[in-house]
Design an enzyme around this catalytic site. Structure first.
Site, PDB file in Angstrom:
ATOM      1  N   ASP A  71       8.230  26.094  25.583  1.00  0.00           N
ATOM      2  CA  ASP A  71       7.207  27.136  25.378  1.00  0.00           C
ATOM      3  C   ASP A  71       7.952  28.257  24.835  1.00  0.00           C
ATOM      4  OD1 ASP A  71       5.047  25.462  25.982  1.00  0.00           O
ATOM      5  OD2 ASP A  71       4.299  27.029  27.583  1.00  0.00           O
ATOM      6  N   ASP A 125      19.059  29.779  33.341  1.00  0.00           N
ATOM      7  CA  ASP A 125      18.938  31.127  32.946  1.00  0.00           C
ATOM      8  C   ASP A 125      19.414  31.730  31.841  1.00  0.00           C
ATOM      9  OD1 ASP A 125      20.936  30.486  34.608  1.00  0.00           O
ATOM     10  OD2 ASP A 125      21.137  32.355  35.842  1.00  0.00           O
ATOM     11  N   TYR A 170       8.013  18.205  39.788  1.00  0.00           N
ATOM     12  CA  TYR A 170       6.344  18.143  39.605  1.00  0.00           C
ATOM     13  C   TYR A 170       5.790  16.716  40.201  1.00  0.00           C
ATOM     14  CZ  TYR A 170       6.454  21.501  35.879  1.00  0.00           C
ATOM     15  OH  TYR A 170       6.557  22.930  35.152  1.00  0.00           O
ATOM     16  N   ASP A 182       9.404  22.210  30.757  1.00  0.00           N
ATOM     17  CA  ASP A 182       8.208  22.910  30.378  1.00  0.00           C
ATOM     18  C   ASP A 182       8.156  24.363  29.998  1.00  0.00           C
ATOM     19  OD1 ASP A 182       5.561  23.328  30.715  1.00  0.00           O
ATOM     20  OD2 ASP A 182       5.226  23.244  32.698  1.00  0.00           O
TER      21      ASP A 182
END
Ligand code: NAD
Length: 364
Positions: free
Chosen positions: A250, A222, A135, A246
């Site tokens: 969520d 994964d 990021y 991130d």
């Protein structure tokens, strides 16, 4: 102990008022000072993060933050948009560690998209590195490709990178958080493919030598994403980089099914933190007195645990929230048949009543 209280926009002032009420009910020697932030600060002072607000946040031991944002500010230049306040605070206060617990209360298991037996009693903590990774890595941009599959075509690129100190400090934060819980830490990486995350894995393993009492496991991202929906209760504390964190935080939040219940924290290297609900300013329900204040109240409990070193007071708030849910009180977002629907203030009052035992639970 000084707490900067930044209510913000939308439902922010309503839910923060309830958290402040709960903090006051603990009768601890807190000093609380309120300042404007976000769109309301832009309206009043011409900037979403006025200098006085930033100075207060810097001087305080901890920051209790509501939420910022409203669609009416969407046309403002980016630097004046409400969301810039939260980015500015993270940067100015050096908040590099994001704590996102995912807790599924027994009474709310029906709200999850997973089978109740998979999530009942779920209590995991995702720690996401917040200021590095792809990021923020440079260089990044668009250019004409000189190699790859299509030389001469337009391409875009980002840079994934982590320095040793960045990994070391988040690893220390995670091991220390694991010590305050069940002494089990899962580090999530993609070491099989990415150089950055082989380095991540190596450094986390080195730091582990200083925490022999904490059990460490490594998972590829994964696999971690799969295990989170297959057997989420197998996790306790999870630490990972900015990009993977991130997504996984969520995913973990969704396991609990109710955004109005989820607290969060961003911490600096000394444990000073900004505490806020995981949800936004919910302009669609602002001013109606129906917002769920529990995520903010639970954020205040995290503040007591992780910054203000008051774990018993944090326990009191968390037990009170469980008691109120056990008594069947629900705001609209978590309401189901057979429970009692209450508004924002009544929910805050009920938590205060459960803490102090002084008032009766009000139902509306
Ligand atoms: P949101 O989280 O504000 O709302 C999503 C949905 O959840 C809405 O239907 C809302 O009514 C509901 N909801 C959220 N919190 C609730 C609560 N406590 N009780 C009951 N229902 C609740 O997300 P959004 O609608 O995408 O964004 C609204 C604004 O919030 C935008 O301006 C966005 O930029 C901002 N935002 C701010 C933050 C922050 O301040 N950290 C985080 C996310 C979004």
């Amino acid at each position: 102990m000084k707490i900067a209280v930044l209510p913000g926009d939308g439902i922010g002032p309503e839910i923060v008022a309830e958290a402040v009420k709960v903090l006051k009910a603990l009768e601890l020697p807190f000093e609380m000072e309120t300042a404007a932030v976000g769109g309301s600060a832009f309206d009043a002072h011409g900037h979403p993060l006025p200098e006085a607000t930033l100075a207060l946040a810097k001087a305080a031991d901890a920051v209790l933050f509501g939420a910022v944002g409203d669609w009416k500010y969407d046309k403002l230049e980016r630097q004046f948009r409400p969301e810039q306040a939260i980015l500015g605070l993270r940067k100015q206060l050096g908040l590099f560690a994001n704590f996102r617990p995912a807790i599924c209360y027994e009474q709310l298991t029906h709200a999850s998209s997973l089978k109740p037996e998979l999530v009942a009693g779920l209590d995991i903590l995702i720690i996401r590195e917040l200021t590095g990774d792809i990021y923020f890595g440079q260089p990044r941009g668009r250019r004409t490709a000189i190699d790859g599959h299509f030389p001469g075509s337009e391409e875009a690129f980002d840079t994934m990178r982590y320095s040793r100190p960045e990994i070391e400090r988040i690893a220390h934060v995670a091991f220390q958080a694991a010590r305050k819980r069940n002494r089990k830490l899962t580090s999530v990486d993609k070491a099989n493919v990415l150089e950055t995350f082989q380095f991540w894995k190596d450094v986390v393993t080195e730091v582990h030598a200083q925490y022999p009492d904490v059990q460490l496991e490594h998972l590829y991202v994964d696999n971690a994403a799969m295990q989170l929906v297959r057997a989420p209760k197998a996790f306790d504390v999870v630490v990972t980089g900015n990009l993977f964190g991130d997504i996984l935080s969520d995913e973990a939040a969704l396991l609990t099914g109710s955004i109005g219940m989820l607290p969060s924290a961003c911490l600096d290297k000394n444990g000073k933190g900004l505490y806020e609900p995981s949800h936004g300013s919910a302009p669609d329900i602002a001013g109606k007195g129906v917002a769920n204040p529990l995520a903010t109240i639970l954020s205040a409990a995290m503040m007591l645990r992780y910054t203000l070193n008051q774990p018993e007071a944090a326990d009191r708030i968390e037990s009170a929230v469980k008691a109120v849910l056990g008594a069947g009180l629900r705001t609209g977002d978590i309401w189901s048949e057979g429970t009692t629907k209450v508004g924002t203030r009544a929910m805050g009052d009920a938590v205060v009543a459960a803490i102090t035992g002084k008032t009766t639970i009000t139902k509306t």
